[in-house]
Design a protein around this motif. Structure first.
Motif, PDB file in Angstrom:
ATOM      1  N   TRP A  24       0.826  -1.217   0.000  1.00  0.00           N
ATOM      2  CA  TRP A  24       0.000   0.000   0.000  1.00  0.00           C
ATOM      3  C   TRP A  24       0.858   1.265   0.000  1.00  0.00           C
ATOM      4  O   TRP A  24       0.332   2.367   0.021  1.00  0.00           O
ATOM      5  N   ASP A  27       1.763   3.451  -4.055  1.00  0.00           N
ATOM      6  CA  ASP A  27       1.187   4.672  -4.631  1.00  0.00           C
ATOM      7  C   ASP A  27       0.386   5.380  -3.543  1.00  0.00           C
ATOM      8  O   ASP A  27       0.336   4.907  -2.401  1.00  0.00           O
ATOM      9  N   LYS A  28      -0.218   6.499  -3.878  1.00  0.00           N
ATOM     10  CA  LYS A  28      -0.997   7.242  -2.868  1.00  0.00           C
ATOM     11  C   LYS A  28      -2.476   7.226  -3.209  1.00  0.00           C
ATOM     12  O   LYS A  28      -3.210   8.159  -2.871  1.00  0.00           O
ATOM     13  N   ASP A  29      -2.889   6.207  -3.925  1.00  0.00           N
ATOM     14  CA  ASP A  29      -4.297   6.068  -4.266  1.00  0.00           C
ATOM     15  C   ASP A  29      -5.103   5.947  -2.962  1.00  0.00           C
ATOM     16  O   ASP A  29      -4.853   5.042  -2.166  1.00  0.00           O
ATOM     17  N   PRO A  30      -6.063   6.863  -2.727  1.00  0.00           N
ATOM     18  CA  PRO A  30      -6.787   6.825  -1.441  1.00  0.00           C
ATOM     19  C   PRO A  30      -7.539   5.517  -1.202  1.00  0.00           C
ATOM     20  O   PRO A  30      -7.681   5.100  -0.050  1.00  0.00           O
ATOM     21  N   TYR A  31      -7.986   4.868  -2.264  1.00  0.00           N
ATOM     22  CA  TYR A  31      -8.656   3.569  -2.072  1.00  0.00           C
ATOM     23  C   TYR A  31      -7.681   2.572  -1.448  1.00  0.00           C
ATOM     24  O   TYR A  31      -8.008   1.852  -0.501  1.00  0.00           O
ATOM     25  N   HIS A  32      -6.458   2.555  -1.944  1.00  0.00           N
ATOM     26  CA  HIS A  32      -5.450   1.612  -1.446  1.00  0.00           C
ATOM     27  C   HIS A  32      -5.069   1.933   0.007  1.00  0.00           C
ATOM     28  O   HIS A  32      -4.978   1.045   0.852  1.00  0.00           O
ATOM     29  N   THR A  61     -11.592  -1.397  -7.853  1.00  0.00           N
ATOM     30  CA  THR A  61     -11.974   0.022  -7.784  1.00  0.00           C
ATOM     31  C   THR A  61     -13.016   0.236  -6.695  1.00  0.00           C
ATOM     32  O   THR A  61     -13.679  -0.710  -6.240  1.00  0.00           O
ATOM     33  N   ALA A 103     -15.197   9.699  -6.908  1.00  0.00           N
ATOM     34  CA  ALA A 103     -13.856  10.207  -6.536  1.00  0.00           C
ATOM     35  C   ALA A 103     -13.762  10.331  -5.019  1.00  0.00           C
ATOM     36  O   ALA A 103     -14.677  10.872  -4.380  1.00  0.00           O
ATOM     37  N   ASN A 106     -11.505  14.848  -0.722  1.00  0.00           N
ATOM     38  CA  ASN A 106     -10.133  15.264  -0.404  1.00  0.00           C
ATOM     39  C   ASN A 106     -10.034  16.301   0.713  1.00  0.00           C
ATOM     40  O   ASN A 106      -9.031  16.995   0.833  1.00  0.00           O
ATOM     41  N   CYS A 129      -2.564  10.824   1.390  1.00  0.00           N
ATOM     42  CA  CYS A 129      -3.047  10.931  -0.004  1.00  0.00           C
ATOM     43  C   CYS A 129      -3.186  12.378  -0.463  1.00  0.00           C
ATOM     44  O   CYS A 129      -3.059  12.652  -1.662  1.00  0.00           O
TER      45      CYS A 129
END
Ligand code: SF4
Length: 355
Positions: A24, A27-32, A61, A103, A106, A129
């Protein structure tokens, strides 16, 4: 209090050098990040990695998570425990899909408003994120903080967590907010460890840390005294009729709500203590369920520990002649691949599956 302003200079280079390679963090993908933070609550990093990859393979996703059926979701969560975390993940995914156009929000307040997301998780997602100055204060961070400052506040109180988050906020500076969160957590997980002595000799804070200077780490953090867990004794039946096994859904509220289980009932400790009497009791219990037992094949004991309760279970594999209503009668394959069986019942299934 010693100088917290030095934390970034001490911690960030150490984190860059020493951080563990975790999926995890790719990347900084908020889902991850969100998924990993929820899975990591109450669960060790090593145990989470496999679950995390499998979950994202199946539901790559937020929209896929929002749309999946509950059985698939719980099967992916099987063994992680605290199943409401999975249900809340899905509820939040549905809110994101319906109210945020898919989305991830944020801002701290919008993240915090999602189901199942408390101040800690909102702080973690916000900082990691979106580079927001929102400290994420979990047990690891509280341990580091209270030792570093020799702060005797009770960390089980929400007021302490809020105060620590506010105190840490000024040391969160863009573009390193995410790295600060992760560095504090990493230090707590790998150096200022929860069980046993901290590894002060390899800690980047050792020159400033009051607990290290005064040799007082064992007094921090201060916590509530733990209440003893309630002990519950149970008889568990793995009922087999031909190639089918009986499972049923647990009640909609309470422990392991709405999950699948083997038929079971609470018993007095004295009833469990004498093996022959306990086996006879299991056969009577099976008869009362209407299954017409023919053989009692195997018996095994297992204790499962929840946060506030311990289940001391004796399980029996019982062959029977009838498949009455009130149960779902499933094959081995179905139980392996379609229905989520909580860890508390797994040992009994392994016993039966090995027969
Ligand atoms: S110096 Fe020791 S007690 Fe202080 S934060 Fe580091 S590991 Fe913890």
């Amino acid at each position: 209090m010693n100088d917290l302003q030095q934390l970034p200079a001490l911690l960030l280079p150490w984190y860059e050098r020493e951080k563990r390679d975790l999926p995890w963090r790719e990347d900084k993908d908020p889902y991850h990040v969100w998924l990993s933070e929820i899975m990591l609550q109450q669960t060790r990093v090593e145990a989470v990695i496999g679950y995390y990859r499998r979950f994202l393979d199946a539901l790559p996703t937020i929209r896929a998570l929002a749309e999946t059926d509950e059985e698939t979701l719980l099967k992916l969560w099987e063994g992680l425990g605290y199943y409401n975390r999975a249900r809340n993940l899905q509820k939040a995914a549905q809110v994101i899909a319906q109210q945020h156009g898919g989305a991830f929000p944020n801002t701290y307040d919008a993240i915090r408003a999602l189901p199942g997301i408390g101040p800690y998780t909102a702080g973690a997602i916000g900082s990691i994120c979106f580079d927001l100055p929102t400290p994420a204060v979990d047990g690891n961070v509280l341990r580091v903080f209270t030792r570093y400052c020799e702060d005797g506040s009770n960390i089980d109180k929400q007021t302490t967590k809020t105060a620590v988050a506010q105190t840490l906020r000024p040391v969160y500076r863009s573009p390193n907010c995410g790295a600060m969160t992760q560095a504090l957590m990493e230090l707590g997980a790998t150096v200022c460890v929860p069980n046993g002595a901290p590894k002060c000799e390899s800690c980047p804070l050792r020159g400033e840390c009051k607990a290290n200077k005064n040799g007082s780490w064992m007094f921090y953090p201060v916590r509530d005294t733990k209440k003893a867990r309630k002990l519950v004794f149970k008889t568990v039946l793995v009922l087999q009729c031909g190639d089918r096994f009986a499972i049923r859904k647990r009640p909609k509220t309470g422990l392991l709500a709405s999950l699948w289980e083997f038929p079971n009932a609470d018993v007095a400790p004295t009833e469990q203590a004498v093996p022959d009497a306990a086996a006879q009791h299991a056969l009577t219990f099976a008869s009362n369920l209407g299954v017409q037992p023919t053989d009692l094949l195997l018996q095994t004991g297992y204790t499962h520990i929840f946060t506030h309760v311990e289940w001391h279970m004796t399980g029996y594999l019982i062959r029977c002649r009838r498949m009455p209503d009130g149960f779902l009668w499933v094959t081995k394959e179905q139980l392996e691949h379609e229905y989520a069986l909580p860890s508390a019942f797994r040992p009994f299934w392994e016993l039966a599956a090995g027969e």
